[in-house]
Design a protein around this motif. Structure first.
Motif, PDB file in Angstrom:
ATOM      1  N   HIS A  67      19.520  46.257  28.274  1.00 14.56           N
ATOM      2  CA  HIS A  67      20.966  46.420  28.161  1.00 14.56           C
ATOM      3  C   HIS A  67      21.403  46.217  26.716  1.00 14.56           C
ATOM      4  CE1 HIS A  67      21.638  45.275  32.687  1.00 14.56           C
ATOM      5  NE2 HIS A  67      21.060  46.449  32.515  1.00 14.56           N
ATOM      6  N   ASN A  68      22.092  47.179  26.166  1.00 14.70           N
ATOM      7  CA  ASN A  68      22.660  47.081  24.828  1.00 14.70           C
ATOM      8  C   ASN A  68      24.117  46.635  24.946  1.00 14.70           C
ATOM      9  OD1 ASN A  68      20.359  48.016  23.230  1.00 14.70           O
ATOM     10  ND2 ASN A  68      20.693  49.960  24.285  1.00 14.70           N
ATOM     11  N   ILE A  69      24.400  45.439  24.422  1.00 16.07           N
ATOM     12  CA  ILE A  69      25.671  44.760  24.673  1.00 16.07           C
ATOM     13  C   ILE A  69      26.658  45.044  23.542  1.00 16.07           C
ATOM     14  CG2 ILE A  69      26.700  42.527  25.217  1.00 16.07           C
ATOM     15  CD1 ILE A  69      23.787  41.513  25.705  1.00 16.07           C
ATOM     16  N   ARG A  70      27.928  45.176  23.900  1.00 17.74           N
ATOM     17  CA  ARG A  70      28.970  45.277  22.882  1.00 17.74           C
ATOM     18  C   ARG A  70      29.002  43.971  22.081  1.00 17.74           C
ATOM     19  NH1 ARG A  70      32.291  49.633  23.801  1.00 17.74           N
ATOM     20  NH2 ARG A  70      32.123  50.579  25.874  1.00 17.74           N
ATOM     21  N   LEU A  78      26.583  37.756  29.746  1.00 16.65           N
ATOM     22  CA  LEU A  78      25.594  36.817  30.279  1.00 16.65           C
ATOM     23  C   LEU A  78      26.139  36.065  31.492  1.00 16.65           C
ATOM     24  CD1 LEU A  78      24.059  35.427  26.960  1.00 16.65           C
ATOM     25  CD2 LEU A  78      22.993  36.998  28.585  1.00 16.65           C
ATOM     26  N   LYS A  79      27.400  35.717  31.465  1.00 12.87           N
ATOM     27  CA  LYS A  79      28.016  35.059  32.620  1.00 12.87           C
ATOM     28  C   LYS A  79      28.012  35.991  33.815  1.00 12.87           C
ATOM     29  CE  LYS A  79      32.284  32.802  34.144  1.00 12.87           C
ATOM     30  NZ  LYS A  79      33.678  32.401  33.774  1.00 12.87           N
ATOM     31  N   ASN A  80      28.348  37.242  33.586  1.00 15.68           N
ATOM     32  CA  ASN A  80      28.347  38.242  34.649  1.00 15.68           C
ATOM     33  C   ASN A  80      26.954  38.412  35.239  1.00 15.68           C
ATOM     34  OD1 ASN A  80      27.617  41.221  35.298  1.00 15.68           O
ATOM     35  ND2 ASN A  80      29.843  41.232  35.547  1.00 15.68           N
ATOM     36  N   ARG A 146      30.335  44.812  34.630  1.00 10.63           N
ATOM     37  CA  ARG A 146      29.322  44.729  33.575  1.00 10.63           C
ATOM     38  C   ARG A 146      29.363  45.946  32.660  1.00 10.63           C
ATOM     39  NH1 ARG A 146      24.269  44.436  36.454  1.00 10.63           N
ATOM     40  NH2 ARG A 146      25.254  42.568  37.304  1.00 10.63           N
ATOM     41  N   GLY A 147      29.739  47.086  33.200  1.00 13.04           N
ATOM     42  CA  GLY A 147      29.834  48.293  32.394  1.00 13.04           C
ATOM     43  C   GLY A 147      30.805  48.165  31.232  1.00 13.04           C
ATOM     44  N   ASN A 148      31.795  47.283  31.369  1.00 15.81           N
ATOM     45  CA  ASN A 148      32.763  47.080  30.286  1.00 15.81           C
ATOM     46  C   ASN A 148      32.159  46.335  29.101  1.00 15.81           C
ATOM     47  OD1 ASN A 148      34.852  48.253  31.857  1.00 15.81           O
ATOM     48  ND2 ASN A 148      35.207  46.289  32.884  1.00 15.81           N
ATOM     49  N   PHE A 149      31.025  45.664  29.321  1.00 20.33           N
ATOM     50  CA  PHE A 149      30.415  44.840  28.282  1.00 20.33           C
ATOM     51  C   PHE A 149      29.237  45.530  27.596  1.00 20.33           C
ATOM     52  CE2 PHE A 149      31.566  41.473  31.632  1.00 20.33           C
ATOM     53  CZ  PHE A 149      32.881  41.430  31.199  1.00 20.33           C
ATOM     54  N   LEU A 150      28.892  46.752  28.033  1.00 17.35           N
ATOM     55  CA  LEU A 150      27.681  47.420  27.552  1.00 17.35           C
ATOM     56  C   LEU A 150      27.986  48.683  26.763  1.00 17.35           C
ATOM     57  CD1 LEU A 150      25.462  47.131  30.762  1.00 17.35           C
ATOM     58  CD2 LEU A 150      25.362  45.700  28.719  1.00 17.35           C
ATOM     59  N   ARG A 151      27.095  48.960  25.805  1.00 19.92           N
ATOM     60  CA  ARG A 151      27.116  50.230  25.076  1.00 19.92           C
ATOM     61  C   ARG A 151      26.205  51.248  25.753  1.00 19.92           C
ATOM     62  NH1 ARG A 151      24.443  49.619  20.734  1.00 19.92           N
ATOM     63  NH2 ARG A 151      23.794  47.455  21.001  1.00 19.92           N
ATOM     64  N   SER A 152      25.065  50.786  26.267  1.00 20.33           N
ATOM     65  CA  SER A 152      24.109  51.649  26.964  1.00 20.33           C
ATOM     66  C   SER A 152      23.119  50.766  27.703  1.00 20.33           C
ATOM     67  CB  SER A 152      23.364  52.574  25.986  1.00 20.33           C
ATOM     68  OG  SER A 152      22.584  51.812  25.084  1.00 20.33           O
ATOM     69  N   ARG A 153      22.326  51.378  28.570  1.00 16.73           N
ATOM     70  CA  ARG A 153      21.310  50.629  29.303  1.00 16.73           C
ATOM     71  C   ARG A 153      20.184  51.568  29.721  1.00 16.73           C
ATOM     72  NH1 ARG A 153      24.766  49.106  34.757  1.00 16.73           N
ATOM     73  NH2 ARG A 153      25.613  51.191  35.144  1.00 16.73           N
TER      74      ARG A 153
END
Length: 275
Positions: A67-70, A78-80, A146-153
């Motif tokens: 997972h690539n995180i914003r 991480l909490k999610n 979780r999609g709101n916190f990611l750039r890509s996966r």
């Protein structure tokens, strides 16, 4: 009829002592074997068995989530994810999967997290788990959030090399290194044959954590995961390995099989089973 071990199916390719290849002699000036000869001594015999059957137990499937995180969302992410892990583990009676390790990248692809899961029962259980979780409203809500916190996966399904250790959880403050290799198609069995010997040189300090190869996702992809106390320990361990007679030969045989490689240094998350 007894089965021949898959790692014994490789036979040496004999090279005539005085033969030259592209103008370069296989023998060095002292009459011994030069580096070029080490690149010519292995070939793969045709086989009717898939490399996955020959190198691994197909009833145990691993999934590696990358997972690539914003950059502004690491704590929320991480909490999610921890909450999602808690939901899955609360369903042990219905699901046949467990988290093996969760890490964030400290050197390499920054703002990235990796999660390694194990499924017992083959792809049938992977399918059952997916159906079960799709019916859990809380889990689905967390996935959407979780999609709101990611750039890509990216997701890969993997099998474990049979000659590697079994990814037993470690305690204490460790770092991990994941070395990822993209191999030339058709070379997986040769890779396994050489690493079945090479892994014996990396057991002294218990640094070998796990080794996998891809089944779905990026194909002919290999991941070796190592565990060290710190970067200095990593440096010392790798230098000691190069002093072991035979290690250089294993490297010489495997380097020509690689199309691309990279490494990342990982730090366990607070909810990772292996620390």
């Amino acid at each position: 009829m007894s089965r021949v071990s898959p790692l014994l199916r490789l036979r040496p390719l004999l090279v005539a002592p005085n033969r030259s290849l592209s103008g370069s002699s296989v023998l060095n000036a002292e009459g011994g074997e030069g580096w070029l000869s080490k690149l010519l001594v292995r070939k793969i015999e045709p086989t009717k068995e898939s490399h996955s059957r020959m190198l691994s137990d197909k009833e145990v499937i691993y999934s590696l989530h990358t997972h690539n995180i914003r950059t502004d969302s690491t704590e929320k992410y991480l909490k999610n994810y921890k909450t999602s892990v808690d939901i899955i583990h609360s369903k042990k009676a219905d699901l046949c999967c467990e988290l093996m390790g969760s890490w964030t990248v400290s050197v390499g692809d920054m703002d990235q997290a990796l999660h390694l899961w194990r499924y017992t029962g083959g792809f049938e259980k992977v399918d059952e788990n997916k159906r079960e979780l799709k019916n859990d409203a809380d889990y689905v809500k967390l996935e959407k959030e979780r999609g709101n916190f990611l750039r890509s996966r990216h997701l890969q399904y993997l099998l474990a090399f049979s000659y590697w250790p079994g990814a037993e959880p470690r305690t204490g403050g460790n770092i991990y290194e994941i070395r990822s290799y993209s191999l030339k198609p058709g070379t997986m069995i040769e890779w396994g044959n050489n690493w079945a010997r090479a892994i014996s040189y990396r057991r002294n300090r218990n640094e070998a954590f796990a080794g996998y190869f891809s089944q779905i996702g990026r194909l002919y992809n290999v991941h070796h995961i190592w565990c060290y106390k710190d970067l200095q320990s990593r440096k010392e361990t790798r230098e000691n390995t190069w002093r072991s007679p035979g290690w250089d030969e294993c490297v010489a045989y495997t380097v020509p099989l690689i199309r691309e490689m990279h490494c990342r240094i990982l730090e366990p998350t607070e909810f990772s089973p292996t620390q």
